[in-house]
Scaffold this active site. Structure first.
Site, PDB file in Angstrom:
ATOM      1  N   HIS A 176       0.836  -1.202   0.000  1.00  0.00           N
ATOM      2  CA  HIS A 176       0.000   0.000   0.000  1.00  0.00           C
ATOM      3  C   HIS A 176       0.878   1.262   0.000  1.00  0.00           C
ATOM      4  O   HIS A 176       2.047   1.242   0.388  1.00  0.00           O
ATOM      5  CB  HIS A 176      -0.952   0.013   1.192  1.00  0.00           C
ATOM      6  CG  HIS A 176      -0.274   0.139   2.536  1.00  0.00           C
ATOM      7  ND1 HIS A 176       0.286   1.316   2.997  1.00  0.00           N
ATOM      8  CD2 HIS A 176      -0.071  -0.770   3.518  1.00  0.00           C
ATOM      9  CE1 HIS A 176       0.783   1.140   4.202  1.00  0.00           C
ATOM     10  NE2 HIS A 176       0.594  -0.131   4.536  1.00  0.00           N
ATOM     11  N   GLU A 185      -1.437  -7.001   8.077  1.00  0.00           N
ATOM     12  CA  GLU A 185      -0.132  -6.704   8.659  1.00  0.00           C
ATOM     13  C   GLU A 185       0.048  -7.405   9.996  1.00  0.00           C
ATOM     14  O   GLU A 185      -0.932  -7.772  10.671  1.00  0.00           O
ATOM     15  CB  GLU A 185       0.026  -5.186   8.836  1.00  0.00           C
ATOM     16  CG  GLU A 185       1.383  -4.726   9.350  1.00  0.00           C
ATOM     17  CD  GLU A 185       2.558  -5.135   8.462  1.00  0.00           C
ATOM     18  OE1 GLU A 185       2.791  -6.364   8.333  1.00  0.00           O
ATOM     19  OE2 GLU A 185       3.255  -4.253   7.943  1.00  0.00           O
TER      20      GLU A 185
END
Length: 264
Positions: free
Chosen positions: A16, A100
Site C-alpha cells: 500500500h 499486517e
C-alpha cells in the site's frame, strides 16, 4: 519477457502507499489509517504505468486477488485498478491471512520507542529486540505469522497448479503491507521468517514471485521480469496466449532447495 515466463503463473505483491504513520516509522498493524496524499500519488502513478490490458498487471490474467482488510490496503487496490475494476468481478477476497503483523503492545510505536519500552520491562539484556525473531507482546508471534502465511501460500498453489504451462491465465495479486509481504516472500521460497535475508519493500511498490521450470514445487523470486512491449500494451493483447511450452528453460530467478537459496 520470454514465452515461458509469460505463461507461468505469477504472484504479484503490491505494498500500500505511504501513510502518515509509515512516513515517521510508527508500527501500524490493526490501526485504521488512510493513505496520505503522497501515498495516493504513489499508487496512482504505478497504476498508470503498470495496470491495464496488455500491461504487466493485466486484470484479465488475475485468477484471484487477495487483499488485507485494512483500510489503507483497500484504498490502494481501488486506486491501483481504477477503471479496470470491472475486470475483477468475482476474483476479490479480503483476508486476515495477509493483514499486517499485529504489533500488540507496540502498535503506534517506533522501533526506538519499542526498545525503550522493553528496557523498562527488563527485557533485551543480551540483545536488541527483533520482530522477525521475537514477535510482539500482546500481538502476534513468529509462529502465528508463519501459520497464516503458509495457509495462504497453500491456497495460492492449489489455484495455480493446474495452469503451470499457461492452460489459462492464473496470476494472483496480493495487496498488503510492508512487513507481512516481506514475511510472505521468505515463506514463499521456504525460508523461516527469522532468516536474515535482507529485503526492502517501499510504499506503493511491486514485487513478483513465480515458479521455476513451470513447477509448483519450485517457487522462485522472479527478479528478472521483463515488461510487456509498448506494442502489446497499446494493442491490449486481445488474445491471451495459452499454448503450453514443451521444453521450459531456466529463467533468471532463484530456486530453493531445503531452505537454501541457490543461484539459477
Amino acid at each position: 519477457m520470454s514465452a515461458q515466463n509469460a505463461l507461468t503463473p505469477r504472484v504479484f505483491l503490491f505494498r500500500h502507499g505511504e501513510t502518515e504513520w509509515a512516513k515517521i516509522g510508527r508500527s501500524t498493524g490493526t490501526t485504521e489509517i488512510e493513505l496520505n496524499p503522497t501515498g495516493a500519488a504513489q499508487v496512482s502513478s504505478a497504476a498508470a504505468i503498470l495496470v491495464g490490458p496488455g500491461k504487466l498487471l493485466d486484470p484479465r490474467r488475475f485468477k484471484r486477488i487477495f487483499v488485507s482488510p485494512r483500510k489503507r490496503a483497500k484504498q490502494t487496490l481501488k486506486l491501483l485498478l481504477g477503471p479496470n475494476s470491472d475486470l475483477i468481478e468475482g476474483k476479490l477476497t479480503h483476508t486476515e491471512d495477509i493483514a499486517e503483523w499485529d504489533y500488540g503492545d507496540y502498535e503506534g510505536l517506533t522501533n526506538h520507542e519499542i526498545g525503550l519500552l522493553r528496557q523498562e520491562r527488563g527485557q533485551d539484556k543480551e540483545r536488541k529486540w527483533d520482530v522477525w525473531t521475537d514477535g510482539c507482546e500482546g500481538g502476534e508471534s513468529r509462529d502465528q505469522i508463519t501459520e497464516r502465511l503458509d495457509r495462504l501460500i497453500s491456497q495460492i498453489k492449489e489455484i495455480q497448479q493446474p495452469y503451470m504451462y499457461g492452460e489459462k491465465p492464473a496470476d494472483v495479486l496480493l495487496v498488503a503491507h510492508g512487513l507481512i509481504l516481506r514475511c510472505f516472500t521468505k515463506r514463499w521460497i521456504g525460508l523461516p521468517i527469522d532468516n536474515p535475508l535482507p529485503i526492502m519493500f517501499e510504499p506503493g511498490a511491486i514485487s513478483v514471485l513465480s515458479y521455476k521450470n513451470n513447477d509448483v514445487n519450485e517457487p522462485a523470486l522472479h527478479i528478472g521480469l521483463a515488461l510487456p512491449s509498448e506494442e502489446d500494451a497499446q494493442r491490449g493483447i486481445e488474445e491471451i496466449p495459452t499454448v503450453p511450452i514443451e521444453q521450459p528453460t531456466a529463467g533468471g530467478a532463484y530456486e530453493v532447495n531445503e531452505g537454501v537459496i541457490k543461484g539459477a
